[in-house]
Design a protein around this motif. Structure first.
Motif, PDB file in Angstrom:
ATOM      1  N   MET A   1       0.767  -1.061  -0.048  1.00  0.00           N
ATOM      2  CA  MET A   1       0.204  -0.045   0.052  1.00  0.00           C
ATOM      3  C   MET A   1       0.663   1.296  -0.016  1.00  0.00           C
ATOM      4  O   MET A   1       1.801   1.356   0.876  1.00  0.00           O
ATOM      5  N   MET A   2       0.458   2.023  -0.823  1.00  0.00           N
ATOM      6  CA  MET A   2       1.330   3.349  -0.756  1.00  0.00           C
ATOM      7  C   MET A   2       0.845   4.306   0.244  1.00  0.00           C
ATOM      8  O   MET A   2      -0.169   4.497   0.562  1.00  0.00           O
ATOM      9  N   LEU A   3       1.953   5.034   0.708  1.00  0.00           N
ATOM     10  CA  LEU A   3       1.709   6.135   1.680  1.00  0.00           C
ATOM     11  C   LEU A   3       1.358   7.224   0.858  1.00  0.00           C
ATOM     12  O   LEU A   3       1.279   7.555  -0.280  1.00  0.00           O
ATOM     13  N   LEU A   4       0.599   8.121   1.706  1.00  0.00           N
ATOM     14  CA  LEU A   4       0.056   9.470   1.235  1.00  0.00           C
ATOM     15  C   LEU A   4       1.352  10.262   0.617  1.00  0.00           C
ATOM     16  O   LEU A   4       0.893  10.798  -0.451  1.00  0.00           O
ATOM     17  N   GLY A   5       2.498  10.362   1.107  1.00  0.00           N
ATOM     18  CA  GLY A   5       3.599  11.000   0.564  1.00  0.00           C
ATOM     19  C   GLY A   5       3.978  10.611  -0.841  1.00  0.00           C
ATOM     20  O   GLY A   5       4.273  11.308  -1.615  1.00  0.00           O
ATOM     21  N   GLU A   6       4.046   9.018  -1.075  1.00  0.00           N
ATOM     22  CA  GLU A   6       4.217   8.612  -2.141  1.00  0.00           C
ATOM     23  C   GLU A   6       3.286   9.152  -3.348  1.00  0.00           C
ATOM     24  O   GLU A   6       3.683   9.252  -4.422  1.00  0.00           O
TER      25      GLU A   6
ATOM     26  N   LEU B   1       8.430  10.151 -13.780  1.00  0.00           N
ATOM     27  CA  LEU B   1       7.243   9.955 -13.289  1.00  0.00           C
ATOM     28  C   LEU B   1       6.740   8.676 -13.737  1.00  0.00           C
ATOM     29  O   LEU B   1       6.287   7.677 -13.701  1.00  0.00           O
ATOM     30  N   VAL B   2       7.146   8.460 -15.029  1.00  0.00           N
ATOM     31  CA  VAL B   2       7.008   7.302 -15.859  1.00  0.00           C
ATOM     32  C   VAL B   2       7.874   6.037 -15.262  1.00  0.00           C
ATOM     33  O   VAL B   2       7.357   5.043 -14.936  1.00  0.00           O
ATOM     34  N   VAL B   3       9.144   6.335 -14.693  1.00  0.00           N
ATOM     35  CA  VAL B   3       9.713   5.183 -14.112  1.00  0.00           C
ATOM     36  C   VAL B   3       9.137   4.926 -12.993  1.00  0.00           C
ATOM     37  O   VAL B   3       9.086   3.711 -12.511  1.00  0.00           O
ATOM     38  N   LEU B   4       8.534   5.906 -12.132  1.00  0.00           N
ATOM     39  CA  LEU B   4       8.017   5.695 -11.006  1.00  0.00           C
ATOM     40  C   LEU B   4       6.648   4.670 -11.116  1.00  0.00           C
ATOM     41  O   LEU B   4       6.466   3.732 -10.364  1.00  0.00           O
TER      42      LEU B   4
ATOM     43  N   GLU C   1       5.724  -3.753  -9.122  1.00  0.00           N
ATOM     44  CA  GLU C   1       5.512  -4.109  -7.628  1.00  0.00           C
ATOM     45  C   GLU C   1       4.000  -4.828  -7.676  1.00  0.00           C
ATOM     46  O   GLU C   1       3.660  -5.671  -6.935  1.00  0.00           O
ATOM     47  N   TRP C   2       3.040  -3.997  -8.154  1.00  0.00           N
ATOM     48  CA  TRP C   2       1.522  -4.724  -8.105  1.00  0.00           C
ATOM     49  C   TRP C   2       1.395  -5.653  -8.805  1.00  0.00           C
ATOM     50  O   TRP C   2       0.580  -6.785  -8.301  1.00  0.00           O
ATOM     51  N   LEU C   3       2.182  -6.204  -9.819  1.00  0.00           N
ATOM     52  CA  LEU C   3       2.418  -7.556 -10.580  1.00  0.00           C
ATOM     53  C   LEU C   3       2.940  -8.673 -10.061  1.00  0.00           C
ATOM     54  O   LEU C   3       3.116  -9.794 -10.518  1.00  0.00           O
ATOM     55  N   SER C   4       3.948  -8.053  -8.694  1.00  0.00           N
ATOM     56  CA  SER C   4       4.500  -8.773  -7.926  1.00  0.00           C
ATOM     57  C   SER C   4       5.778  -9.449  -8.742  1.00  0.00           C
ATOM     58  O   SER C   4       6.252 -10.497  -8.591  1.00  0.00           O
ATOM     59  N   ARG C   5       6.237  -8.546  -9.590  1.00  0.00           N
ATOM     60  CA  ARG C   5       7.490  -8.902 -10.265  1.00  0.00           C
ATOM     61  C   ARG C   5       8.462  -8.205  -9.652  1.00  0.00           C
ATOM     62  O   ARG C   5       8.550  -7.065  -9.131  1.00  0.00           O
TER      63      ARG C   5
END
Length: 145
Positions: A1-6, A47-50, A57-61
């Motif tokens: 889960m992403m933090l609010l700052g991220e 931004l594209v890199v992020l 990460e979401w795809l668990s790769r």
């Protein structure tokens, strides 16, 4: 889960990049349009890199593993060419500004930022040269490549 700052980092970068792109489309002055394009790319590129990292990460790769001493990969070369090209565009905008009678501040800024970018990306070129030299040496001595 992403933090609010991220989330804020990604959202702020997206707003700055899209705002600069919209500004570039609506400007009539070529020099300022080029500067707006440079600024947009400098925000949208990371931004594209992020976002690619988030999707992986979401795809668990697992993140790609780079050898900091080995031959640079295609992605690293892509970053070098892309960002050095953007800096060349920045310097070109400064040259156009000086030609039309500007003070030269844009050119000086473009050269300074371009030199810093070249210094940052020179590590990739140095690694490539070291890898090439080691490969050539191992071929001459008959060792493994």
């Amino acid at each position: 889960m992403m933090l609010l700052g991220e989330i804020g980092l990604r959202l702020g970068t997206a707003v700055a990049g899209v705002g600069s792109a919209i500004l570039a489309v609506n400007l009539d002055d070529l020099v300022m349009r080029l500067v707006a394009v440079v600024i947009a790319v400098m925000f949208i590129g990371p931004l594209v890199v992020l976002l690619v990292m988030d999707v992986r990460e979401w795809l668990s790769r697992p993140p790609p593993q780079f050898d900091p001493t080995g031959r640079p990969g295609a992605v690293e070369w892509g970053f070098v060419v892309f960002f050095d090209g953007v800096m060349a565009l920045f310097v070109y905008a400064g040259i156009l500004d000086v030609r039309r009678g500007g003070s030269g501040e844009l050119l000086v800024t473009g050269v300074m930022v371009g030199v810093v970018m070249l210094l940052l990306t020179s590590g990739v070129v140095a690694r490539w040269l070291r890898h090439r030299r080691a490969r050539r040496f191992s071929r001459l001595t008959g060792g493994p490549e």
